[in-house]
Scaffold this active site. Structure first.
Site, PDB file in Angstrom:
ATOM      1  N   CYS B 110       0.892  -1.165   0.000  1.00 22.26           N
ATOM      2  CA  CYS B 110       0.000   0.000   0.000  1.00 22.26           C
ATOM      3  C   CYS B 110       0.922   1.204   0.000  1.00 22.26           C
ATOM      4  O   CYS B 110       1.492   1.557   1.026  1.00 22.26           O
ATOM      5  CB  CYS B 110      -0.897   0.005   1.240  1.00 22.26           C
ATOM      6  SG  CYS B 110      -1.830   1.542   1.406  1.00 22.26           S
ATOM      7  N   CYS B 113      -0.646   4.310   2.242  1.00 16.08           N
ATOM      8  CA  CYS B 113      -0.753   4.255   3.708  1.00 16.08           C
ATOM      9  C   CYS B 113      -0.322   2.876   4.174  1.00 16.08           C
ATOM     10  O   CYS B 113       0.868   2.552   4.088  1.00 16.08           O
ATOM     11  CB  CYS B 113      -2.132   4.674   4.222  1.00 16.08           C
ATOM     12  SG  CYS B 113      -3.571   3.915   3.437  1.00 16.08           S
ATOM     13  N   SER B 114      -1.267   2.028   4.623  1.00 19.57           N
ATOM     14  CA  SER B 114      -0.846   0.743   5.192  1.00 19.57           C
ATOM     15  C   SER B 114      -1.936  -0.304   5.030  1.00 19.57           C
ATOM     16  O   SER B 114      -2.071  -1.178   5.881  1.00 19.57           O
ATOM     17  CB  SER B 114      -0.530   0.918   6.670  1.00 19.57           C
ATOM     18  OG  SER B 114      -1.667   1.438   7.325  1.00 19.57           O
ATOM     19  N   CYS B 115      -2.724  -0.222   3.960  1.00 17.31           N
ATOM     20  CA  CYS B 115      -3.844  -1.139   3.777  1.00 17.31           C
ATOM     21  C   CYS B 115      -3.344  -2.587   3.757  1.00 17.31           C
ATOM     22  O   CYS B 115      -2.350  -2.894   3.090  1.00 17.31           O
ATOM     23  CB  CYS B 115      -4.578  -0.810   2.483  1.00 17.31           C
ATOM     24  SG  CYS B 115      -5.267   0.853   2.519  1.00 17.31           S
TER      25      CYS B 115
END
Lengths: 219, 210
Positions: B110, B113-115
């Protein structure tokens, strides 16, 4: 927004450093920071897109200088202050100085499992036909909105191919700013490595992004 | 030297304490105002620290390796297939499973962000959320694999899935040779978190004690 969070392809960060036997949390405060952030969305009433914008919308040096959960905390503090749930003087003093604002609902211990199980599905009813079909060539638009978007910079202006149609989903660009869900068709678009990275082509690389219809034009 | 090392830790600890105090103060403000229930926080932490993690995903992969009908359901519509094992919900509302083959290696990132697919993998590791991974994965995934200590054959295609919307990708690694006749439980032991992100491979039989 073209912020520091949009990192795809950026140079200079060095190698990835995996941590053997990594714990889930690296400090006690990280546990509480995660839990407070998840719990506050219920009384706070914000959505995931608003949360993401609150985290990414800050000076690059600040974003890059904070650890991941510190970014979460900064985002949470902003969301709460914008709604006057907490004021800056309270955060500075470390104690409540003003009366609580009424909130519709708070997360209880019993409510955690149902809340997590429910999640936040973003797929919505299909109210119009999709503009593109699998196999179509599309160009990711060259766009630089100052607001929240989920089209990463490294694909903008590049030509790819529609690989899958994922249904109509909540549109983050609208939802992040309280302008409603405005559902849009969502596509998985693949780009070849040579198309994206002319300077370092890997002929066997393909990169996909999930792109909303307004991000794309026919190529 | 041990003392020197200890000093460094002490310094790190002091820096963390500042954030620690800030978070404690925040929790007490929010509790006093009636916005949060600390007992709910405890349940959230317990959930992600000890219940939801990559063991879930490993069971999904082991089933796909042993049950062709399940594998077909997983690859055609992963969310309900994963739900059959009881895993569902937050950050896994719309899961897509992608399968590694000798010709194609999949890797998930991702960049924005941090999906990450929480119901099957739990919370993401620090490196997954870090700038080096988010920057490098889409441009030089073979270099990323080198950072993890392995290389793919030069002829293997790499497909990197950048999770830019709410679809969550989950890699089904290749089943290692020499595991014929193994049970689902035994196979699950071979499935590492990194193999389900695409920054690793499943363990070989000689890497686990049977």
């Amino acid at each position: 927004m073209d912020g520091a969070h949009d990192m795809g392809g950026a140079a200079g960060f060095g190698p990835v450093r995996p941590e053997p036997n990594e714990p889930v949390f690296h400090a006690a405060w990280e546990r509480r920071a995660l839990a407070i952030t998840l719990a506050m969305a219920m009384p706070g009433g914000w959505n995931i897109d608003m949360s993401r914008f609150a985290r990414e919308n800050r000076p690059p040096a600040d974003y890059l200088g904070m650890s991941y959960y510190q970014v979460w905390l900064a985002g949470l503090e902003r969301l709460m202050q914008e709604r006057h749930l907490v004021e800056a003087d309270e955060l500075a003093a470390g104690k409540a100085l003003h009366p609580a604002r009424p909130v519709a609902k708070i997360l209880t211990a019993d409510g955690v499992a149902p809340m997590l199980r429910r999640g936040g599905p973003t797929e919505r009813a299909q109210t119009r036909p999709a503009l593109f079909a699998v196999g179509d060539r599309v160009r990711a638009k060259t766009m630089h909105p100052p607001t929240h978007t989920r089209l990463p910079r490294y694909v903008r202006g590049h030509v790819g191919r529609i690989d899958a149609i994922r249904g109509m989903h909540v549109f983050p660009d609208s939802n992040a700013h309280g302008h409603g869900e405005d559902p849009q068709w969502l596509y998985t678009v693949s780009f070849s490595g040579t198309e994206l990275w002319a300077d370092a082509p890997d002929p066997l690389l393909e990169v996909t992004v999930d792109a909303f219809e307004p991000y794309l034009e026919r190529a | 030297m041990t003392d020197h090392h200890h000093d460094h830790h002490h310094h790190d600890h002091s820096e963390l304490s500042e954030t620690d105090l800030r978070v404690r103060a925040l929790e007490s403000i929010l509790t006093e105002k009636g916005y949060i229930d600390p007992a709910a926080l405890d349940v959230l932490i317990e959930t992600y620290e000890s219940k939801v993690g990559p063991r879930n995903g490993a069971r999904v992969v082991a089933r796909a390796w042993t049950d062709p009908a399940f594998r077909a359901r997983l690859l055609s519509d992963a969310t309900p297939a994963i739900g059959e094992l009881g895993y569902a919900g937050r950050q896994g509302e719309h899961i897509v499973a992608v399968e590694n083959t000798p010709e194609l290696h999949n890797m998930v990132v991702c960049t924005l962000c941090s999906c990450y697919p929480w119901p099957v993998l739990g919370l993401p590791p620090v490196w997954y959320k870090s700038a080096p991974y988010r920057a490098k994965a889409v441009k030089d995934p073979r270099g990323v694999l080198q950072d993890f200590g392995f290389a793919l054959p030069a002829t293997t295609k790499i497909r990197v899935w950048d999770s830019t919307a709410e679809i969550r990708y989950f890699v089904v690694p290749m089943r290692p040779d020499g595991t014929e006749g193994w049970s689902e439980d035994q196979l699950a032991e071979l499935v590492t978190r990194d193999s389900m992100i695409g920054t690793g491979l499943a363990k070989r039989p000689d890497e686990v004690t049977r």
